[in-house]
Scaffold this motif. Structure first.
Motif, PDB file in Angstrom:
ATOM      1  N   LEU A  46       1.033  -1.203  -0.050  1.00 38.70           N
ATOM      2  CA  LEU A  46      -0.009  -0.063  -0.155  1.00 38.70           C
ATOM      3  C   LEU A  46       0.895   1.325   0.035  1.00 38.70           C
ATOM      4  CD1 LEU A  46      -2.779  -0.987   2.677  1.00 38.70           C
ATOM      5  CD2 LEU A  46      -2.977  -1.289   0.210  1.00 38.70           C
ATOM      6  N   ARG A  47       1.836   1.244   0.858  1.00 42.62           N
ATOM      7  CA  ARG A  47       2.874   2.383   0.553  1.00 42.62           C
ATOM      8  C   ARG A  47       3.656   2.448  -0.470  1.00 42.62           C
ATOM      9  NH1 ARG A  47       3.730   0.141   5.926  1.00 42.62           N
ATOM     10  NH2 ARG A  47       5.908  -0.912   5.198  1.00 42.62           N
ATOM     11  N   GLN A  48       3.988   1.345  -1.118  1.00 45.98           N
ATOM     12  CA  GLN A  48       4.436   1.512  -2.547  1.00 45.98           C
ATOM     13  C   GLN A  48       3.766   2.274  -3.461  1.00 45.98           C
ATOM     14  OE1 GLN A  48       5.794  -2.767  -2.274  1.00 45.98           O
ATOM     15  NE2 GLN A  48       7.142  -2.013  -3.650  1.00 45.98           N
ATOM     16  N   VAL A  49       2.360   2.049  -3.537  1.00 44.95           N
ATOM     17  CA  VAL A  49       1.385   2.645  -4.296  1.00 44.95           C
ATOM     18  C   VAL A  49       1.366   4.228  -3.979  1.00 44.95           C
ATOM     19  CG1 VAL A  49      -0.870   3.034  -4.983  1.00 44.95           C
ATOM     20  CG2 VAL A  49      -0.008   0.800  -4.578  1.00 44.95           C
ATOM     21  N   MET A  50       1.617   4.348  -2.576  1.00 43.49           N
ATOM     22  CA  MET A  50       1.570   5.774  -2.421  1.00 43.49           C
ATOM     23  C   MET A  50       2.916   6.510  -2.764  1.00 43.49           C
ATOM     24  SD  MET A  50       0.798   7.499   1.459  1.00 43.49           S
ATOM     25  CE  MET A  50       2.300   7.215   2.270  1.00 43.49           C
ATOM     26  N   TYR A  51       4.004   5.945  -2.789  1.00 49.56           N
ATOM     27  CA  TYR A  51       5.384   6.429  -3.032  1.00 49.56           C
ATOM     28  C   TYR A  51       5.188   6.719  -4.555  1.00 49.56           C
ATOM     29  CZ  TYR A  51       6.736   4.213   1.571  1.00 49.56           C
ATOM     30  OH  TYR A  51       6.720   4.173   2.852  1.00 49.56           O
ATOM     31  N   GLY A  52       4.579   5.871  -5.426  1.00 51.00           N
ATOM     32  CA  GLY A  52       4.492   5.937  -6.716  1.00 51.00           C
ATOM     33  C   GLY A  52       3.941   7.288  -7.055  1.00 51.00           C
ATOM     34  N   LEU A  53       2.699   7.384  -6.653  1.00 50.19           N
ATOM     35  CA  LEU A  53       1.803   8.644  -6.790  1.00 50.19           C
ATOM     36  C   LEU A  53       2.730   9.935  -6.328  1.00 50.19           C
ATOM     37  CD1 LEU A  53      -1.627   7.512  -5.349  1.00 50.19           C
ATOM     38  CD2 LEU A  53      -0.963   7.977  -7.573  1.00 50.19           C
TER      39      LEU A  53
ATOM     40  N   ALA B 198     -12.525  -2.898   3.633  1.00 52.39           N
ATOM     41  CA  ALA B 198     -11.778  -3.305   2.595  1.00 52.39           C
ATOM     42  C   ALA B 198     -10.135  -3.434   3.092  1.00 52.39           C
ATOM     43  CB  ALA B 198     -11.608  -1.857   1.502  1.00 52.39           C
ATOM     44  N   ALA B 199      -9.584  -2.887   4.141  1.00 52.65           N
ATOM     45  CA  ALA B 199      -8.419  -2.914   4.734  1.00 52.65           C
ATOM     46  C   ALA B 199      -8.319  -4.217   5.551  1.00 52.65           C
ATOM     47  CB  ALA B 199      -8.255  -1.741   5.837  1.00 52.65           C
ATOM     48  N   THR B 200      -9.635  -4.602   5.945  1.00 53.70           N
ATOM     49  CA  THR B 200      -9.700  -6.030   6.598  1.00 53.70           C
ATOM     50  C   THR B 200      -9.717  -7.070   5.919  1.00 53.70           C
ATOM     51  OG1 THR B 200     -11.267  -4.844   8.352  1.00 53.70           O
ATOM     52  CG2 THR B 200     -11.140  -7.427   8.280  1.00 53.70           C
ATOM     53  N   CYS B 201     -10.142  -7.128   4.362  1.00 52.80           N
ATOM     54  CA  CYS B 201     -10.064  -8.154   3.398  1.00 52.80           C
ATOM     55  C   CYS B 201      -8.620  -8.091   3.244  1.00 52.80           C
ATOM     56  CB  CYS B 201     -10.836  -7.665   2.105  1.00 52.80           C
ATOM     57  SG  CYS B 201     -12.554  -7.877   2.525  1.00 52.80           S
ATOM     58  N   TYR B 202      -7.892  -6.886   2.883  1.00 52.08           N
ATOM     59  CA  TYR B 202      -6.593  -7.013   2.649  1.00 52.08           C
ATOM     60  C   TYR B 202      -5.671  -7.551   3.849  1.00 52.08           C
ATOM     61  CZ  TYR B 202      -1.738  -4.974   1.752  1.00 52.08           C
ATOM     62  OH  TYR B 202      -0.562  -4.635   1.468  1.00 52.08           O
ATOM     63  N   TRP B 203      -5.841  -7.291   4.937  1.00 52.14           N
ATOM     64  CA  TRP B 203      -5.219  -7.764   6.104  1.00 52.14           C
ATOM     65  C   TRP B 203      -5.311  -9.564   5.884  1.00 52.14           C
ATOM     66  CZ3 TRP B 203      -8.328  -9.638  10.430  1.00 52.14           C
ATOM     67  CH2 TRP B 203      -7.367 -10.243  11.569  1.00 52.14           C
ATOM     68  N   LEU B 204      -6.705  -9.990   5.902  1.00 52.86           N
ATOM     69  CA  LEU B 204      -6.912 -11.300   6.022  1.00 52.86           C
ATOM     70  C   LEU B 204      -6.214 -12.034   4.760  1.00 52.86           C
ATOM     71  CD1 LEU B 204      -8.628 -12.881   7.943  1.00 52.86           C
ATOM     72  CD2 LEU B 204     -10.495 -13.045   6.498  1.00 52.86           C
ATOM     73  N   GLN B 205      -6.081 -11.667   3.725  1.00 47.19           N
ATOM     74  CA  GLN B 205      -5.457 -12.128   2.594  1.00 47.19           C
ATOM     75  C   GLN B 205      -3.861 -12.326   2.888  1.00 47.19           C
ATOM     76  OE1 GLN B 205      -6.834 -13.580   0.300  1.00 47.19           O
ATOM     77  NE2 GLN B 205      -5.215 -14.043  -1.089  1.00 47.19           N
TER      78      GLN B 205
ATOM     79  N   LYS C 247      -4.299   2.070   8.826  1.00 46.48           N
ATOM     80  CA  LYS C 247      -3.478   3.298   8.839  1.00 46.48           C
ATOM     81  C   LYS C 247      -2.693   3.436   7.400  1.00 46.48           C
ATOM     82  CE  LYS C 247       0.296   5.773  10.881  1.00 46.48           C
ATOM     83  NZ  LYS C 247       1.760   5.751  12.012  1.00 46.48           N
ATOM     84  N   ALA C 248      -2.039   2.792   6.627  1.00 50.02           N
ATOM     85  CA  ALA C 248      -1.752   2.891   5.179  1.00 50.02           C
ATOM     86  C   ALA C 248      -2.835   3.152   4.180  1.00 50.02           C
ATOM     87  CB  ALA C 248      -0.985   1.803   5.007  1.00 50.02           C
ATOM     88  N   SER C 249      -3.787   2.462   4.606  1.00 53.54           N
ATOM     89  CA  SER C 249      -5.206   2.634   3.591  1.00 53.54           C
ATOM     90  C   SER C 249      -5.544   4.102   3.816  1.00 53.54           C
ATOM     91  CB  SER C 249      -6.135   1.651   4.160  1.00 53.54           C
ATOM     92  OG  SER C 249      -5.853   0.335   4.162  1.00 53.54           O
ATOM     93  N   ILE C 250      -5.701   4.414   5.031  1.00 55.11           N
ATOM     94  CA  ILE C 250      -6.125   5.845   5.517  1.00 55.11           C
ATOM     95  C   ILE C 250      -5.368   7.016   5.016  1.00 55.11           C
ATOM     96  CG2 ILE C 250      -6.442   7.644   7.373  1.00 55.11           C
ATOM     97  CD1 ILE C 250      -7.608   5.190   9.014  1.00 55.11           C
ATOM     98  N   GLN C 251      -3.970   6.731   4.834  1.00 53.91           N
ATOM     99  CA  GLN C 251      -2.907   7.574   4.254  1.00 53.91           C
ATOM    100  C   GLN C 251      -3.077   7.800   2.714  1.00 53.91           C
ATOM    101  OE1 GLN C 251       0.586   6.297   5.952  1.00 53.91           O
ATOM    102  NE2 GLN C 251       0.558   7.772   7.747  1.00 53.91           N
ATOM    103  N   LEU C 252      -3.230   6.355   2.090  1.00 46.45           N
ATOM    104  CA  LEU C 252      -3.351   6.495   0.796  1.00 46.45           C
ATOM    105  C   LEU C 252      -4.748   7.085   0.295  1.00 46.45           C
ATOM    106  CD1 LEU C 252      -2.443   5.554  -2.172  1.00 46.45           C
ATOM    107  CD2 LEU C 252      -3.646   3.558  -1.545  1.00 46.45           C
ATOM    108  N   ASN C 253      -5.802   6.949   1.120  1.00 49.48           N
ATOM    109  CA  ASN C 253      -7.175   7.513   1.045  1.00 49.48           C
ATOM    110  C   ASN C 253      -7.066   9.176   1.068  1.00 49.48           C
ATOM    111  OD1 ASN C 253     -10.116   7.287   0.231  1.00 49.48           O
ATOM    112  ND2 ASN C 253     -10.155   7.913   2.591  1.00 49.48           N
TER     113      ASN C 253
END
Length: 677
Positions: free
Chosen positions: A372-379, A455-462, A519-525
């Motif tokens: 998730l942070r890598q996507v943020m870094y790309g942006l 959505a973050a929970t689905c990501y976490w569980l995966q 936290k990473a989801s909120i920051q990207l959002n």
């Protein structure tokens, strides 16, 4: 900054303070200092992931006390690191110390003043909801706080030693003496009893020139130079009076400073006390001392216009550095609606990950949210800049720097940071959901506040390692969907039964990973200008609650806690259904993408598919018929190496047939609610 030992020293000479009845005034508040003192001095839990609702309640009471006394608060927060990196050594030392304390807190169960992961966000969200004027600086806030208080001729509320040095006309109100819980009344006037500190009182008491206070700070030790760590440290206590009861370093330094009128006189004399130094070494020491003094020279306030007119001040850097921070981000940063981590990535290509209370023998909980942070870094950095971000995180018991490459998707490659705020909302939402690996349809029926957490929970569980069991998932979803009801009941139960469970390191590690994902989801959002509503964390998640729910589930004592609230279980069942559907799709897509078309008759290793089906088994473990079906599929797959498509088709077809042929079974499954637990 920070003057080592100064606050403790002043506390031993309390005659410097003046008792005041504080009311009817502006008050500039050191937000980060207030946050730490409120949380740590209140006895709130630090080791189980945070008591966010109780912290929110504490903030509300604090602001109410101020307003009842006619006090207008203005909260100022720290921003990103100094882009010149002049304090990096001090930051590293402090982080290494916190790392040791975080591990000790986890292993020994002690309170080590490690702030729970989302406390900062709860603080900002609560102030925003209460409509408290708030500013997040571009860098460290101390100078901005002091400059604003000087222009407005109002006091500062803080416990930071630097404010004992700044020239503040209305003085400092030290937080430990600010009795906001004991508001008093005289006639029709309400006031807060407190103490006021003023630099003039300090200088009169110790008989030194006011212009030497920054010199005192520099010589006592700061972020630029520490004379105690030099080759020939100065023993300042030798200058204390002979009749001194408790000779101390600062008392001796103050006695020595009395003989000087200007800072440079004192600095030249210091070099003489240090013995033989090379010319280069003397130049280095003087440079550090002068830098330490400059921090206390106050520029005109850049926050005044922000608080009055709501406009973001210019970025305080040379043009080529300021150009890296797009204009549209500056107001969001100043409003604390965009994390200041953005500035560290843009200016320093660095991300400092805050520490969890967890067993340091385990990998860092932040590893899970790396993509998730890598996507943020790309942006933030863009594809045309061949840069990587250095993530400061722990590796076992050691602090380390991990180079991380920005990541791009088909959509993000077409976006640029300078115009990211103008991109269509649907496209920004697509970027967020693709990063989290969920589709919009699965979230559409959920309440807006729960869409991002789910959505973050689905990501976490995966992605969580080790995979969380069904008990952890259900405790989490129960807390998300029934937080207010369960928090109240659980608090009463813990209080009445004196429950104080030892920290389960496995449970803590799993929920730490979830908080990192959220936290990473909120920051990207935030960076994507809120394609999904930002969840109010204090009303969403309570670390102590989910830990308690796990304990009750494992001991079979959960039902009394849920009794009488079947209606509130509806949201829980809906969320659980979304997670189930998500994992069924993941199991299906995993098998499809990993089948090799060029060799259709080859049998492949089935470990990945087995793991997916076992995850499904966890999610359905309380439903006997489905559980048998999934576990049978796992065994058949491992023993007979059946084709994955056959297993998947058989499982899904039988589920459809069961529901079509037996409507009563379907209705029973939908009514189970609390019985699933």
């Amino acid at each position: 900054m920070g003057v080592q030992g100064l606050v403790t020293f002043v506390e031993t000479h309390r005659r410097i303070y003046r008792d005041v009845r504080f009311r009817m005034s502006r008050l500039v508040i050191d937000g980060c200092n207030l946050l730490y003192l409120l949380y740590f001095d209140s006895g709130l839990d630090q080791n189980h992931g945070g008591e966010y609702a109780a912290f929110e309640n504490l903030i509300e009471k604090f602001i109410t006390a101020l307003r009842d006394c006619g006090v207008a608060p203005y909260v100022v927060l720290d921003g990103g690191m100094d882009y010149t990196d002049k304090k990096i050594d001090t930051i590293v030392l402090r982080t290494e110390d916190r790392l040791k304390k975080a591990n000790k807190a986890a292993v020994e169960g002690r309170q080590e003043n490690i702030l729970p992961q989302l406390t900062n966000l709860v603080f900002r969200q609560t102030l925003a909801r209460l409509k408290v004027p708030m500013a997040q600086c571009y860098a460290e806030a101390d100078q901005e706080i002091a400059a604003l208080a000087k222009e407005w001729q109002c006091p500062v509320l803080s416990h930071d030693s630097d404010f004992y040095i700044f020239d503040l006309p209305a003085g400092l109100l030290p937080l430990p003496h600010f009795q906001w819980k004991a508001v008093e009344q005289s006639g029709s006037q309400r006031y807060i009893p407190c103490k006021n500190y003023n630099t003039s009182s300090f200088c009169i008491y110790f008989n030194i020139q006011r212009q030497l206070l920054p010199t005192l700070a520099a010589l006592a030790g700061n972020d630029y130079v520490n004379l105690r760590r030099m080759e020939s440290p100065i023993r300042w206590a030798q200058f204390c009076p002979a009749d001194s009861r408790r000779p101390s370093r600062l008392e001796g330094l103050l006695c020595w400073l009395k003989r000087f009128h200007q800072p440079q006189e004192a600095f030249e004399a210091v070099l003489g006390l240090m013995g033989e130094l090379s010319k280069e070494r003397k130049t280095e020491v003087l440079k550090g001392l002068n830098l330490g003094m400059e921090e206390y020279q106050l520029p005109p306030s850049s926050l005044k216009m922000f608080f009055i007119h709501g406009t973001a001040p210019p970025f305080p850097a040379v043009e080529e550095v300021a150009a890296l921070v797009p204009q549209w981000t500056r107001l969001l940063l100043m409003q604390a609606r965009l994390t200041s981590d953005v500035l560290d990535v843009l200016l320093l290509q660095r991300m400092s990950l805050t520490l969890f209370v967890e067993d340091a023998d385990m990998p860092s909980s932040h590893l899970i949210s790396g993509p998730l942070r890598q996507v943020m870094y790309g942006l933030l950095l863009g594809k045309r800049r061949q840069l990587q971000v250095n993530e400061c995180d722990r590796d076992g018991h050691q602090l380390t720097v991990i180079p991380v490459q920005p990541a791009f998707t088909r959509v993000t490659r077409q976006l640029t940071l300078s115009s990211l705020d103008k991109v269509e909302p649907s496209q920004r939402l697509q970027v967020l959901l693709e990063a989290l690996g969920v589709d919009e349809a699965s979230l559409r029926e959920q309440p807006p506040q729960l869409r991002l957490p789910l959505a973050a929970t689905c990501y976490w569980l995966q992605r969580a390692q080790p995979p969380p069991d069904g008990t952890l998932l259900k405790a989490l979803l129960l807390g998300l969907s029934n937080g207010d009801v369960l928090r109240h009941r659980a608090a009463l139960q813990i209080q009445n039964q004196h429950l104080n469970h030892t920290l389960d390191l496995g449970v803590a590690y799993a929920f730490n990973q979830w908080q990192s994902c959220l936290k990473a989801s909120i920051q990207l959002n935030q960076l994507l200008s809120f394609p999904l509503p930002e969840p109010q964390v204090a009303r969403l998640y309570e670390g102590t609650l989910v830990h308690h729910l796990v304990h009750l589930m494992r001991t079979g004592n959960l039902k009394p806690l849920l009794k009488g609230h079947q209606s509130s279980m509806k949201q829980y069942k809906t969320m659980l259904a979304v997670v189930r559907q998500f994992h069924a799709q993941e199991a299906s897509s995993s098998s499809e993408t990993r089948t090799t078309p060029a060799a259709p008759h080859r049998r492949r290793p089935l470990d990945d598919l087995t793991a997916n089906l076992q995850q499904l088994f966890i999610l359905y473990e309380d439903e006997e018929e489905t559980a048998i079906e999934v576990s049978s599929a796992v065994r058949a797959q491992e023993d007979l190496h059946l084709d994955d498509l056959v297993v998947r088709t058989r499982y899904r077809a039988k589920e459809r047939n069961n529901r079509c042929n037996n409507p009563e079974l379907t209705r029973k499954q939908e009514r189970r609610g609390a019985d699933l637990l």
